[in-house]
Design a protein around this motif. Sequence first.
Motif, PDB file in Angstrom:
ATOM      1  N   VAL A 250       0.842  -1.195   0.000  1.00 57.49           N
ATOM      2  CA  VAL A 250       0.000   0.000   0.000  1.00 57.49           C
ATOM      3  C   VAL A 250       0.881   1.250   0.000  1.00 57.49           C
ATOM      4  O   VAL A 250       2.021   1.227   0.452  1.00 57.49           O
ATOM      5  CB  VAL A 250      -0.943   0.018   1.219  1.00 57.49           C
ATOM      6  CG1 VAL A 250      -1.937  -1.134   1.139  1.00 57.49           C
ATOM      7  CG2 VAL A 250      -0.157  -0.068   2.526  1.00 57.49           C
ATOM      8  N   ASN A 251       0.334   2.326  -0.546  1.00 54.95           N
ATOM      9  CA  ASN A 251       1.014   3.633  -0.613  1.00 54.95           C
ATOM     10  C   ASN A 251       2.411   3.554  -1.242  1.00 54.95           C
ATOM     11  O   ASN A 251       3.376   4.104  -0.692  1.00 54.95           O
ATOM     12  CB  ASN A 251       1.133   4.251   0.785  1.00 54.95           C
ATOM     13  CG  ASN A 251      -0.194   4.341   1.508  1.00 54.95           C
ATOM     14  OD1 ASN A 251      -1.188   4.801   0.936  1.00 54.95           O
ATOM     15  ND2 ASN A 251      -0.230   3.898   2.758  1.00 54.95           N
ATOM     16  N   PRO A 252       2.574   2.862  -2.367  1.00 58.87           N
ATOM     17  CA  PRO A 252       3.906   2.712  -2.964  1.00 58.87           C
ATOM     18  C   PRO A 252       4.515   4.058  -3.352  1.00 58.87           C
ATOM     19  O   PRO A 252       3.828   4.951  -3.844  1.00 58.87           O
ATOM     20  CB  PRO A 252       3.649   1.843  -4.198  1.00 58.87           C
ATOM     21  CG  PRO A 252       2.203   2.038  -4.516  1.00 58.87           C
ATOM     22  CD  PRO A 252       1.523   2.244  -3.205  1.00 58.87           C
ATOM     23  N   ALA A 258       4.301   0.527   2.450  1.00 60.97           N
ATOM     24  CA  ALA A 258       4.351  -0.611   3.373  1.00 60.97           C
ATOM     25  C   ALA A 258       3.844  -1.887   2.722  1.00 60.97           C
ATOM     26  O   ALA A 258       3.044  -1.850   1.789  1.00 60.97           O
ATOM     27  CB  ALA A 258       3.535  -0.308   4.630  1.00 60.97           C
ATOM     28  N   ASN A 259       4.319  -3.024   3.244  1.00 61.73           N
ATOM     29  CA  ASN A 259       3.813  -4.348   2.892  1.00 61.73           C
ATOM     30  C   ASN A 259       3.168  -4.974   4.117  1.00 61.73           C
ATOM     31  O   ASN A 259       3.660  -4.807   5.238  1.00 61.73           O
ATOM     32  CB  ASN A 259       4.940  -5.258   2.401  1.00 61.73           C
ATOM     33  CG  ASN A 259       5.509  -4.839   1.069  1.00 61.73           C
ATOM     34  OD1 ASN A 259       6.329  -3.938   0.989  1.00 61.73           O
ATOM     35  ND2 ASN A 259       5.087  -5.504   0.015  1.00 61.73           N
ATOM     36  N   TYR A 260       2.089  -5.694   3.909  1.00 61.31           N
ATOM     37  CA  TYR A 260       1.434  -6.386   5.011  1.00 61.31           C
ATOM     38  C   TYR A 260       1.197  -7.847   4.636  1.00 61.31           C
ATOM     39  O   TYR A 260       1.040  -8.192   3.466  1.00 61.31           O
ATOM     40  CB  TYR A 260       0.107  -5.710   5.378  1.00 61.31           C
ATOM     41  CG  TYR A 260      -0.987  -5.917   4.347  1.00 61.31           C
ATOM     42  CD1 TYR A 260      -1.861  -7.008   4.421  1.00 61.31           C
ATOM     43  CD2 TYR A 260      -1.131  -5.040   3.269  1.00 61.31           C
ATOM     44  CE1 TYR A 260      -2.847  -7.210   3.469  1.00 61.31           C
ATOM     45  CE2 TYR A 260      -2.119  -5.236   2.311  1.00 61.31           C
ATOM     46  CZ  TYR A 260      -2.968  -6.318   2.421  1.00 61.31           C
ATOM     47  OH  TYR A 260      -3.936  -6.527   1.473  1.00 61.31           O
ATOM     48  N   TYR A 261       1.164  -8.725   5.645  1.00 61.26           N
ATOM     49  CA  TYR A 261       0.946 -10.153   5.462  1.00 61.26           C
ATOM     50  C   TYR A 261       0.083 -10.650   6.624  1.00 61.26           C
ATOM     51  O   TYR A 261       0.460 -10.495   7.792  1.00 61.26           O
ATOM     52  CB  TYR A 261       2.271 -10.923   5.454  1.00 61.26           C
ATOM     53  CG  TYR A 261       3.279 -10.406   4.461  1.00 61.26           C
ATOM     54  CD1 TYR A 261       3.400 -10.970   3.195  1.00 61.26           C
ATOM     55  CD2 TYR A 261       4.131  -9.343   4.789  1.00 61.26           C
ATOM     56  CE1 TYR A 261       4.327 -10.495   2.282  1.00 61.26           C
ATOM     57  CE2 TYR A 261       5.056  -8.856   3.881  1.00 61.26           C
ATOM     58  CZ  TYR A 261       5.150  -9.436   2.635  1.00 61.26           C
ATOM     59  OH  TYR A 261       6.072  -8.949   1.730  1.00 61.26           O
ATOM     60  N   LEU A 262      -1.061 -11.248   6.309  1.00 55.29           N
ATOM     61  CA  LEU A 262      -1.969 -11.779   7.321  1.00 55.29           C
ATOM     62  C   LEU A 262      -2.357 -13.194   6.906  1.00 55.29           C
ATOM     63  O   LEU A 262      -2.935 -13.395   5.832  1.00 55.29           O
ATOM     64  CB  LEU A 262      -3.216 -10.909   7.453  1.00 55.29           C
ATOM     65  CG  LEU A 262      -2.999  -9.463   7.898  1.00 55.29           C
ATOM     66  CD1 LEU A 262      -4.297  -8.665   7.758  1.00 55.29           C
ATOM     67  CD2 LEU A 262      -2.489  -9.407   9.334  1.00 55.29           C
TER      68      LEU A 262
END
Length: 481
Positions: A250-252, A258-262
């Motif tokens: 998000v917001n590149p 940021a990168n997220y992993y769930l």
Amino acid sequence: MSMQRWIFGIVALFVMTATMTSPATAMDGDLLLEILLEKGIITKDELLQIKAEGKKREDARTTEQVKKKSEVQVSYGEEKQAATMEKDKKDSGVKVGYGKKGFTLSTADGLFKTKIQWRTQARYTYPERSDPRGASAFSDNEESTFELRRIRLKVGGHGYQPWLKYYIEVDWQPGRDFDDDSEAASARMIDWRIMLEKFKWAKLRIGQWKINYNRERVDSSGKQTMVERSIMNRVFTIDRQIGAMLYGRVNPGTILDANYYLGIFSGGGRGMAKNDDDNMMYVGRLQWNVFGRELKWRQSDVKFHKKPTASISFGAYTNRGKCTRWSSGGCENLSGFSKPADVKDGRYQVSGMQVGSAMKYRGFAWQHETHWKRVKDTEAAAGDRVTKLFGGYLQAGYFPHGLIPFVPKPLEVAFRYSHVDPNTDRGGDLRQEYTGGFNWFFAGHRNKLTLDMSHLTLEQESPSLPAYTEQRVRLQWDVSF
């Protein structure tokens, strides 16, 4: 009069030939010639001569028109046939090629693509093949070992749509102990997954893979700076699991990049066909891309980043089951804990947390992780239920050519420190690793030689006694085809 007749004869001939383009104008030309004959301007012989000449020119014109029409029709037919063949080739053709990820097979329309790659690690170690963990391992017999540490077949690509991707990895490593059957050296499926990656901010992965929890473990063994991962990996990694994960970026390109992993997983590790109870493993990771640029999951600054690229991460997980640690072999136990086969379902409540950082810039690569882990034995006595573990590592590598031009460009020097405290409430069990290494890159990580030397220590229970120590050297050729 003869001059006049001659002029009128020329005019008559011009009119006659000019009006031969259609039957109507040809009839007008014949009438004009008849008038000229009656007036005595031309003779009958001249009339016949003019008509013969006109007929000759008309026949020649007709022949030329038929020829041009035929050529146009043939040309159009050939172009149409060529276009049809090209279209058929485009629709049903298969392209074969070779790139940095091995051999490729793809359809001309781009909807299907498969990449196939072989990789192997040929390694020599002395005097200890693995990381010594107990006092006996520091004082046992010396071993001089050649081995094929990893032999991997990788198959990946996409199908139906470029964003519908898949990946399979098989390990053919012929590794077994002296008392093992030959079946212990059989191949094993270590990765299989399907990814839906249509949107950068929301992607879905389903299957079995190294969970995106900590960088050192997710970094491929073929893209490491040292010969092998640090001593903390065995204790703190959650390795491969079966389940599903939502992830994205998000917001590149901004300060909030940021990168997220769930993810949610069975928690039984690699190859576990079922869960031991109805509890699941829950994993999360948040990674801030400091400069608005994403750092790939690989070590060493082989690409010599012209702009600084860095990340800071936080991750956490929790699981209840039979496992107190995980490895490429699946569900296993930490030292001092019972084996999974000997415990009841859901006996251990295991949770962990990590913070990490990584950076690459102009040949310099840095990364570090700090880990906390908590194991609760639900069947132990009240005072012995919880075990807390602490550890981490820091690592740096650099290509000296960027600072000292006469040093060969493919050479990298590196250093790593790692530590593991298997029980923070008890002393005399701290393990430490000091490793220095050299890499020579023939073709990046796809073809390289690595030499590293380690000084390994283990504290004794009595502070007055010196720590156990051991020195180890490893040489490895890692090559992909």
